[in-house]
Design a protein around this motif. Structure first.
Motif, PDB file in Angstrom:
ATOM      1  N   THR A  77       0.826  -1.193   0.000  1.00 21.75           N
ATOM      2  CA  THR A  77       0.000   0.000   0.000  1.00 21.75           C
ATOM      3  C   THR A  77       0.862   1.245   0.000  1.00 21.75           C
ATOM      4  O   THR A  77       1.986   1.242   0.509  1.00 21.75           O
ATOM      5  CB  THR A  77      -0.942   0.055   1.214  1.00 21.75           C
ATOM      6  OG1 THR A  77      -0.175  -0.010   2.422  1.00 21.75           O
ATOM      7  CG2 THR A  77      -1.938  -1.088   1.180  1.00 21.75           C
ATOM      8  N   VAL A  78       0.332   2.282  -0.579  1.00 17.73           N
ATOM      9  CA  VAL A  78       0.953   3.595  -0.573  1.00 17.73           C
ATOM     10  C   VAL A  78      -0.086   4.588  -0.092  1.00 17.73           C
ATOM     11  O   VAL A  78      -1.172   4.674  -0.661  1.00 17.73           O
ATOM     12  CB  VAL A  78       1.473   3.991  -1.963  1.00 17.73           C
ATOM     13  CG1 VAL A  78       2.065   5.396  -1.926  1.00 17.73           C
ATOM     14  CG2 VAL A  78       2.513   2.996  -2.447  1.00 17.73           C
ATOM     15  N   ASP A  79       0.240   5.309   0.956  1.00 16.60           N
ATOM     16  CA  ASP A  79      -0.700   6.234   1.563  1.00 16.60           C
ATOM     17  C   ASP A  79      -0.313   7.676   1.301  1.00 16.60           C
ATOM     18  O   ASP A  79       0.845   8.001   1.036  1.00 16.60           O
ATOM     19  CB  ASP A  79      -0.780   6.008   3.068  1.00 16.60           C
ATOM     20  CG  ASP A  79      -1.467   4.715   3.446  1.00 16.60           C
ATOM     21  OD1 ASP A  79      -1.590   4.445   4.655  1.00 16.60           O
ATOM     22  OD2 ASP A  79      -1.886   3.969   2.539  1.00 16.60           O
ATOM     23  N   LEU A  80      -1.300   8.531   1.379  1.00 18.46           N
ATOM     24  CA  LEU A  80      -1.084   9.967   1.288  1.00 18.46           C
ATOM     25  C   LEU A  80      -1.805  10.610   2.454  1.00 18.46           C
ATOM     26  O   LEU A  80      -3.038  10.655   2.476  1.00 18.46           O
ATOM     27  CB  LEU A  80      -1.598  10.527  -0.041  1.00 18.46           C
ATOM     28  CG  LEU A  80      -1.327  12.010  -0.276  1.00 18.46           C
ATOM     29  CD1 LEU A  80       0.171  12.255  -0.481  1.00 18.46           C
ATOM     30  CD2 LEU A  80      -2.112  12.525  -1.482  1.00 18.46           C
ATOM     31  N   GLN A  81      -1.040  11.062   3.432  1.00 19.70           N
ATOM     32  CA  GLN A  81      -1.599  11.772   4.564  1.00 19.70           C
ATOM     33  C   GLN A  81      -1.736  13.232   4.191  1.00 19.70           C
ATOM     34  O   GLN A  81      -0.747  13.884   3.858  1.00 19.70           O
ATOM     35  CB  GLN A  81      -0.712  11.620   5.798  1.00 19.70           C
ATOM     36  CG  GLN A  81      -1.204  12.369   7.030  1.00 19.70           C
ATOM     37  CD  GLN A  81      -2.502  11.821   7.562  1.00 19.70           C
ATOM     38  OE1 GLN A  81      -2.657  10.619   7.704  1.00 19.70           O
ATOM     39  NE2 GLN A  81      -3.453  12.714   7.833  1.00 19.70           N
ATOM     40  N   MET A  82      -2.939  13.745   4.243  1.00 17.47           N
ATOM     41  CA  MET A  82      -3.216  15.110   3.837  1.00 17.47           C
ATOM     42  C   MET A  82      -3.699  15.901   5.047  1.00 17.47           C
ATOM     43  O   MET A  82      -4.763  15.610   5.603  1.00 17.47           O
ATOM     44  CB  MET A  82      -4.255  15.147   2.717  1.00 17.47           C
ATOM     45  CG  MET A  82      -3.894  14.289   1.513  1.00 17.47           C
ATOM     46  SD  MET A  82      -5.065  14.477   0.141  1.00 17.47           S
ATOM     47  CE  MET A  82      -6.553  13.845   0.910  1.00 17.47           C
ATOM     48  N   ASN A  83      -2.915  16.877   5.443  1.00 12.87           N
ATOM     49  CA  ASN A  83      -3.245  17.729   6.570  1.00 12.87           C
ATOM     50  C   ASN A  83      -3.463  19.158   6.098  1.00 12.87           C
ATOM     51  O   ASN A  83      -3.057  19.540   5.007  1.00 12.87           O
ATOM     52  CB  ASN A  83      -2.130  17.695   7.618  1.00 12.87           C
ATOM     53  CG  ASN A  83      -1.900  16.322   8.202  1.00 12.87           C
ATOM     54  OD1 ASN A  83      -2.842  15.547   8.376  1.00 12.87           O
ATOM     55  ND2 ASN A  83      -0.650  16.012   8.520  1.00 12.87           N
ATOM     56  N   SER A  84      -4.091  19.945   6.959  1.00 11.12           N
ATOM     57  CA  SER A  84      -4.344  21.353   6.654  1.00 11.12           C
ATOM     58  C   SER A  84      -4.950  21.519   5.277  1.00 11.12           C
ATOM     59  O   SER A  84      -4.514  22.343   4.472  1.00 11.12           O
ATOM     60  CB  SER A  84      -3.048  22.162   6.768  1.00 11.12           C
ATOM     61  OG  SER A  84      -2.490  22.055   8.061  1.00 11.12           O
ATOM     62  N   LEU A  85      -5.970  20.742   5.012  1.00  8.06           N
ATOM     63  CA  LEU A  85      -6.580  20.735   3.689  1.00  8.06           C
ATOM     64  C   LEU A  85      -7.222  22.075   3.359  1.00  8.06           C
ATOM     65  O   LEU A  85      -7.771  22.756   4.227  1.00  8.06           O
ATOM     66  CB  LEU A  85      -7.609  19.622   3.585  1.00  8.06           C
ATOM     67  CG  LEU A  85      -7.010  18.222   3.410  1.00  8.06           C
ATOM     68  CD1 LEU A  85      -8.026  17.150   3.736  1.00  8.06           C
ATOM     69  CD2 LEU A  85      -6.490  18.051   1.987  1.00  8.06           C
ATOM     70  N   LYS A  86      -7.128  22.423   2.095  1.00  7.21           N
ATOM     71  CA  LYS A  86      -7.679  23.661   1.576  1.00  7.21           C
ATOM     72  C   LYS A  86      -8.719  23.343   0.511  1.00  7.21           C
ATOM     73  O   LYS A  86      -8.669  22.284  -0.108  1.00  7.21           O
ATOM     74  CB  LYS A  86      -6.571  24.521   0.956  1.00  7.21           C
ATOM     75  CG  LYS A  86      -5.402  24.826   1.879  1.00  7.21           C
ATOM     76  CD  LYS A  86      -4.305  25.568   1.126  1.00  7.21           C
ATOM     77  CE  LYS A  86      -3.126  25.870   2.023  1.00  7.21           C
ATOM     78  NZ  LYS A  86      -2.042  26.582   1.282  1.00  7.21           N
ATOM     79  N   PRO A  87      -9.659  24.254   0.281  1.00  5.69           N
ATOM     80  CA  PRO A  87     -10.644  24.020  -0.777  1.00  5.69           C
ATOM     81  C   PRO A  87     -10.002  23.721  -2.130  1.00  5.69           C
ATOM     82  O   PRO A  87     -10.553  22.935  -2.912  1.00  5.69           O
ATOM     83  CB  PRO A  87     -11.444  25.319  -0.809  1.00  5.69           C
ATOM     84  CG  PRO A  87     -11.365  25.826   0.593  1.00  5.69           C
ATOM     85  CD  PRO A  87      -9.968  25.474   1.047  1.00  5.69           C
ATOM     86  N   GLU A  88      -8.856  24.317  -2.403  1.00  6.95           N
ATOM     87  CA  GLU A  88      -8.180  24.075  -3.668  1.00  6.95           C
ATOM     88  C   GLU A  88      -7.587  22.675  -3.782  1.00  6.95           C
ATOM     89  O   GLU A  88      -7.105  22.286  -4.843  1.00  6.95           O
ATOM     90  CB  GLU A  88      -7.084  25.128  -3.926  1.00  6.95           C
ATOM     91  CG  GLU A  88      -6.182  25.380  -2.735  1.00  6.95           C
ATOM     92  CD  GLU A  88      -6.603  26.593  -1.921  1.00  6.95           C
ATOM     93  OE1 GLU A  88      -5.737  27.445  -1.630  1.00  6.95           O
ATOM     94  OE2 GLU A  88      -7.802  26.698  -1.586  1.00  6.95           O
ATOM     95  N   ASP A  89      -7.610  21.916  -2.691  1.00  7.19           N
ATOM     96  CA  ASP A  89      -7.191  20.520  -2.739  1.00  7.19           C
ATOM     97  C   ASP A  89      -8.297  19.615  -3.264  1.00  7.19           C
ATOM     98  O   ASP A  89      -8.062  18.425  -3.485  1.00  7.19           O
ATOM     99  CB  ASP A  89      -6.760  20.034  -1.350  1.00  7.19           C
ATOM    100  CG  ASP A  89      -5.505  20.730  -0.847  1.00  7.19           C
ATOM    101  OD1 ASP A  89      -4.576  20.942  -1.647  1.00  7.19           O
ATOM    102  OD2 ASP A  89      -5.457  21.050   0.358  1.00  7.19           O
ATOM    103  N   THR A  90      -9.481  20.163  -3.435  1.00  6.92           N
ATOM    104  CA  THR A  90     -10.604  19.384  -3.939  1.00  6.92           C
ATOM    105  C   THR A  90     -10.277  18.833  -5.319  1.00  6.92           C
ATOM    106  O   THR A  90      -9.937  19.574  -6.238  1.00  6.92           O
ATOM    107  CB  THR A  90     -11.873  20.238  -4.005  1.00  6.92           C
ATOM    108  OG1 THR A  90     -12.251  20.621  -2.680  1.00  6.92           O
ATOM    109  CG2 THR A  90     -13.016  19.465  -4.645  1.00  6.92           C
ATOM    110  N   ALA A  91     -10.374  17.526  -5.459  1.00  5.50           N
ATOM    111  CA  ALA A  91     -10.032  16.863  -6.709  1.00  5.50           C
ATOM    112  C   ALA A  91     -10.305  15.375  -6.577  1.00  5.50           C
ATOM    113  O   ALA A  91     -10.569  14.871  -5.485  1.00  5.50           O
ATOM    114  CB  ALA A  91      -8.558  17.089  -7.059  1.00  5.50           C
ATOM    115  N   VAL A  92     -10.239  14.693  -7.703  1.00  8.99           N
ATOM    116  CA  VAL A  92     -10.189  13.242  -7.695  1.00  8.99           C
ATOM    117  C   VAL A  92      -8.724  12.859  -7.616  1.00  8.99           C
ATOM    118  O   VAL A  92      -7.912  13.319  -8.425  1.00  8.99           O
ATOM    119  CB  VAL A  92     -10.840  12.624  -8.939  1.00  8.99           C
ATOM    120  CG1 VAL A  92     -10.699  11.113  -8.921  1.00  8.99           C
ATOM    121  CG2 VAL A  92     -12.309  13.017  -9.018  1.00  8.99           C
TER     122      VAL A  92
END
Length: 118
Positions: A77-92
């Motif tokens: 598995t490969v994970d992506l931990q995403m913190n401090s998310l912003k509206p511009e991070d919205t995507a598939v």
């Protein structure tokens, strides 16, 4: 030959966190590079982060310091931990495996939706 399945997407508020996971049907050690890409509304698909078989990582400037890519060789598995998310991070968000030995090959997952509200 390689099947990738993403999971962990969802709806979060700005400033929140999500952890995406990419499960590979093959050993991720067979891939030179495992990466996460994303495609936002009205935008082309772009590289978010990648990790090489040697453990070297790279991040897009827009996510540097906020996102962390990691791998678990035992679980493939490969994970992506995403913190401090912003509206511009919205995507598939899409998982990618790049095999560079011999004839280069790319494999893609079906994507998982990440939506960040204001």
């Amino acid at each position: 030959q390689v099947h990738l399945v993403e999971s962990g997407g969802g709806l979060v508020q700005a400033g929140g966190s999500l952890r995406l996971s990419c499960a590979s049907s093959a050993s991720i050690l067979s891939a030179n590079v495992m990466g996460w890409y994303r495609q936002a509304p009205g935008k082309q698909r772009e590289l978010v982060a990648y990790i090489t078989v040697g453990g070297r990582t790279n991040y897009a400037d827009s996510v540097k310091g906020r996102f962390t890519i990691s791998r678990d060789n035992a679980k493939n598995t490969v994970d992506l931990q995403m913190n401090s998310l912003k509206p511009e991070d919205t995507a598939v968000y899409y998982c990618n495996a790049y095999l560079g030995a011999g004839i280069p090959r790319n494999y893609w997952g079906q994507g998982t939706q990440v939506t960040v509200s204001s």
